[in-house]
Design a protein around this motif. Structure first.
Motif, mmCIF file in Angstrom:
data_model
loop_
_atom_site.group_PDB
_atom_site.id
_atom_site.type_symbol
_atom_site.label_atom_id
_atom_site.label_comp_id
_atom_site.label_asym_id
_atom_site.label_seq_id
_atom_site.Cartn_x
_atom_site.Cartn_y
_atom_site.Cartn_z
ATOM 1 N N UNK A 143 0.853 -1.200 0.000
ATOM 2 C CA UNK A 143 0.000 0.000 0.000
ATOM 3 C C UNK A 143 0.887 1.248 0.000
ATOM 4 N N UNK A 144 1.914 1.200 0.825
ATOM 5 C CA UNK A 144 2.802 2.353 0.942
ATOM 6 C C UNK A 144 3.568 2.606 -0.360
ATOM 7 N N UNK A 145 4.081 1.540 -0.958
ATOM 8 C CA UNK A 145 4.757 1.709 -2.253
ATOM 9 C C UNK A 145 3.810 2.357 -3.258
ATOM 10 N N UNK A 146 2.558 1.966 -3.177
ATOM 11 C CA UNK A 146 1.550 2.482 -4.108
ATOM 12 C C UNK A 146 1.295 3.976 -3.892
ATOM 13 N N UNK A 147 1.114 4.379 -2.660
ATOM 14 C CA UNK A 147 0.790 5.801 -2.437
ATOM 15 C C UNK A 147 1.986 6.729 -2.624
ATOM 16 N N UNK A 148 3.178 6.261 -2.294
ATOM 17 C CA UNK A 148 4.335 7.169 -2.475
ATOM 18 C C UNK A 148 4.670 7.349 -3.964
ATOM 19 N N UNK A 149 4.158 6.461 -4.798
ATOM 20 C CA UNK A 149 4.398 6.618 -6.243
ATOM 21 C C UNK A 149 3.796 7.919 -6.768
ATOM 22 N N UNK A 150 2.763 8.400 -6.098
ATOM 23 C CA UNK A 150 2.150 9.653 -6.561
ATOM 24 C C UNK A 150 3.110 10.830 -6.424
ATOM 25 N N UNK A 151 4.129 10.666 -5.582
ATOM 26 C CA UNK A 151 5.100 11.753 -5.410
ATOM 27 C C UNK A 151 5.951 11.904 -6.672
ATOM 28 N N UNK A 152 6.385 10.774 -7.220
ATOM 29 C CA UNK A 152 7.255 10.899 -8.405
ATOM 30 C C UNK A 152 6.588 10.399 -9.680
ATOM 31 N N UNK A 153 5.274 10.423 -9.643
ATOM 32 C CA UNK A 153 4.515 10.015 -10.825
ATOM 33 C C UNK A 153 4.710 11.032 -11.952
ATOM 34 N N UNK A 154 4.950 10.535 -13.172
ATOM 35 C CA UNK A 154 4.987 11.450 -14.293
ATOM 36 C C UNK A 154 3.622 11.387 -14.956
ATOM 37 N N UNK A 155 2.929 12.495 -14.867
ATOM 38 C CA UNK A 155 1.580 12.569 -15.380
ATOM 39 C C UNK A 155 1.654 13.218 -16.768
ATOM 40 N N UNK A 156 1.487 12.410 -17.799
ATOM 41 C CA UNK A 156 1.712 12.904 -19.167
ATOM 42 C C UNK A 156 0.810 14.082 -19.532
ATOM 43 N N UNK A 157 -0.419 14.076 -18.998
ATOM 44 C CA UNK A 157 -1.336 15.170 -19.335
ATOM 45 C C UNK A 157 -1.071 16.410 -18.495
ATOM 46 N N UNK A 158 -0.333 16.232 -17.398
ATOM 47 C CA UNK A 158 -0.070 17.375 -16.501
ATOM 48 C C UNK A 158 1.392 17.384 -16.102
ATOM 49 N N UNK A 159 2.258 17.557 -17.080
ATOM 50 C CA UNK A 159 3.696 17.459 -16.802
ATOM 51 C C UNK A 159 4.210 18.490 -15.808
ATOM 52 N N UNK A 160 3.611 19.650 -15.803
ATOM 53 C CA UNK A 160 4.086 20.714 -14.917
ATOM 54 C C UNK A 160 3.428 20.656 -13.537
ATOM 55 N N UNK A 161 2.565 19.674 -13.345
ATOM 56 C CA UNK A 161 1.898 19.576 -12.048
ATOM 57 C C UNK A 161 2.816 18.938 -11.014
#
Ligand SMILES: [Zn+2]
Length: 334
Positions: free
Chosen positions: A166-184
């Motif tokens: 679960x923790x690995x899953x939620x911390x991924x949002x920190x370094x997630x590359x969001x293609x539609x929102x690159x500057x986010x």
């Protein structure tokens, strides 16, 4: 190590309030400057997510009532919150979340007379309305209905369990590359002291400063060694110990770039070559660098504003000829 490191003057050796204008003696000139990361490249983002992975993982060992939650906003509540915020684009999304989390924790405190421990990270939706929402952990024994009532801004989801995965899953949002929102840049809202229980554990003794052989890693239950989070380092080492560790590191004359060890005793050429290769990789993957891509940022902010407008339009049937819409269309055409 950051792919775009900068050296800044060490404030300890600049006259300031803390040292009462008296600069301590400089025994080694190399301590006059300290390296700082850019916070946006692949290395910085990975470091941040690894640090939280360690702290959260550590925390759930001691506090076993963590719940995996997703907080969402209904259109109506989001609109009300947005109307309070003077910011635009992504800044508005993050500010709305900040306010919502603050009010949620205040409501909680009012009812239960104590704070609710939490760790939440923001994410933008990927489907049509792209509404902002949050994933994370709440430490409580209260049931879903109570949490939802106190959240009050929209639906919530609760996972079945919380463990390392679960923790690995939620911390991924920190370094997630969001293609539609690159500057986010996602934002984290957290209680103080998450993972602080490490400071009470025996394991911490292996990290004690010992000239030339200090162990600066955190050992997971599986025996994997990870870099000590800054939060722990600041507790474990005194300022002078940190300085000694930094000098020892410089003496070793090696640098690490994306996990690759580079010997710089003879020359730094190899280091800079590798740095360039890794910078390209970081960019290719959609990570930022030390420069702000203003065109993309402006474009994405406009797009974000338009999505909000689109939501409003669906609700109130605003006219198509809205000025902003026209502006955005021009932006896309050009
Ligand atoms: Zn960086």
């Amino acid at each position: 190590m950051c792919l775009y490191p900068r050296l800044i003057r060490n404030r300890k050796y600049v006259p300031n309030k803390k040292n009462g204008g008296i600069v301590p003696e400089v025994k080694d000139k190399r301590v006059l400057s300290v390296p700082v990361g850019c916070g946006k490249c692949i290395e910085c983002k990975k470091q941040k997510s690894r640090e939280w992975q360690v702290r959260l993982q550590e925390d759930i060992r001691a506090n076993q009532n963590a719940k995996f939650v997703t907080f969402t906003f209904s259109e109506h509540e989001l609109e009300k919150l947005e109307s309070e915020v003077k910011l635009e684009g992504y800044d508005r999304d993050n500010e709305v979340c900040r306010i919502a989390v603050r009010r949620f924790t205040e409501r909680w405190r009012k009812k239960y007379k104590k704070t609710i421990r939490h760790w939440l990270v923001t994410e933008l939706g990927s489907q049509n309305t792209e509404r902002v929402h949050m994933h994370g952990l709440l430490w409580t024994d209260e049931p879903k209905a109570v949490i939802e009532e106190k959240w009050k801004y929209g639906k919530i989801w609760i996972g079945e369990y919380v463990n390392g995965k679960t923790i690995s899953y939620i911390v991924k949002y920190i370094n997630k590359v969001d293609k539609a929102h690159k500057e986010y840049n996602s934002k984290i809202f957290t209680s103080k002291g998450i993972g602080g229980n490490y400071m009470q554990r025996k394991d911490i003794e292996r990290n004690k400063y010992s000239k030339g052989e200090t162990i600066e890693t955190y050992k997971t239950r599986e025996g994997i060694e990870l870099a000590l989070p800054i939060y722990y380092r600041n507790h474990i080492y005194s300022d002078s110990e940190k300085e000694l560790l930094w000098l020892e590191k410089l003496d070793k004359e090696v640098r690490y770039v994306d996990g690759v060890r580079v010997d710089i005793a003879e020359s730094e050429e190899e280091y800079y070559k590798l740095l360039e290769v890794k910078r390209q990789k970081s960019k290719r993957l959609g990570y930022g660098d030390d420069a702000i891509n203003w065109d993309l940022k402006n474009y994405e902010n406009e797009r974000r504003n338009l999505i909000k407008l689109d939501r409003m339009k669906k609700k109130y049937g605003l006219a198509d000829e809205d000025e902003r819409l026209v502006r955005l269309k021009n932006l896309i055409v050009n």
